[in-house]
Write a protein that holds these residues in place. Sequence first.
Motif, PDB file in Angstrom:
ATOM      1  N   LEU A   1       0.851  -1.188   0.000  1.00 25.72           N
ATOM      2  CA  LEU A   1       0.000   0.000   0.000  1.00 25.72           C
ATOM      3  C   LEU A   1       0.886   1.236   0.000  1.00 25.72           C
ATOM      4  O   LEU A   1       1.740   1.397   0.864  1.00 25.72           O
TER       5      LEU A   1
ATOM      6  N   ASP B   1       0.660   5.488  -0.361  1.00 27.54           N
ATOM      7  CA  ASP B   1      -0.091   6.731  -0.459  1.00 27.54           C
ATOM      8  C   ASP B   1       0.878   7.802  -0.917  1.00 27.54           C
ATOM      9  O   ASP B   1       1.890   8.062  -0.262  1.00 27.54           O
TER      10      ASP B   1
ATOM     11  N   HIS C   1      -5.829   1.200  -7.779  1.00 31.12           N
ATOM     12  CA  HIS C   1      -5.493   2.524  -7.274  1.00 31.12           C
ATOM     13  C   HIS C   1      -6.759   3.348  -7.086  1.00 31.12           C
ATOM     14  O   HIS C   1      -7.780   3.107  -7.729  1.00 31.12           O
TER      15      HIS C   1
ATOM     16  N   ARG D   1      -4.317  12.790  -3.515  1.00 32.83           N
ATOM     17  CA  ARG D   1      -3.658  11.643  -2.880  1.00 32.83           C
ATOM     18  C   ARG D   1      -3.950  10.423  -3.741  1.00 32.83           C
ATOM     19  O   ARG D   1      -5.096  10.101  -4.022  1.00 32.83           O
TER      20      ARG D   1
ATOM     21  N   SER E   1      -3.575   6.430  -3.909  1.00 34.84           N
ATOM     22  CA  SER E   1      -3.333   5.212  -3.127  1.00 34.84           C
ATOM     23  C   SER E   1      -3.246   4.040  -4.091  1.00 34.84           C
ATOM     24  O   SER E   1      -4.160   3.808  -4.876  1.00 34.84           O
TER      25      SER E   1
ATOM     26  N   SER F   1       7.033  10.053  -0.864  1.00 38.57           N
ATOM     27  CA  SER F   1       5.568   9.963  -0.842  1.00 38.57           C
ATOM     28  C   SER F   1       4.910  11.289  -1.216  1.00 38.57           C
ATOM     29  O   SER F   1       3.692  11.394  -1.205  1.00 38.57           O
TER      30      SER F   1
END
Length: 136
Positions: A45, A47, A80, A91, A93, A122
């Motif tokens: 995962l 972000d 995603h 954002r 993910s 990130s």
Amino acid sequence: MKIGKALSDTTSATSSILILVLGITAFFMWSSKSNLEWEIEDLTLRDIQLIIKNKEGKKLKEAFIGVEPMYSFDEIKPKHTLTILGEGEVRLSVVFVRRFKIQVGANGYKTRTIEYGESDPSELQITLVPIDRDNE
């Protein structure tokens, strides 16, 4: 007579055992795939906060964002989601993939493709350059 009875008993037992083995195999295949997806999701995962600007540094109101995996498995497809945080901020993910390409574009701007891996930051600031209509 005894041979016929022995054959029918063996046939009944064989089909029962076969059904039992197939049921156990199906259960383990299903449960191991589910466990594998949960484990991979926990491991992969990501972000990523994207800040999308023009070359003057002004955040763009609208942009197009796409994700393309650099590899995938047959049973586990990369996924995603996008969450809009504000003007020019999103954002992203991403699960089930460690390396992928992020494509960002907007009307009147050239599309940029960024290769993203596990060790990349990130937060990404992406500057889009206008399309030069005179040279096309």
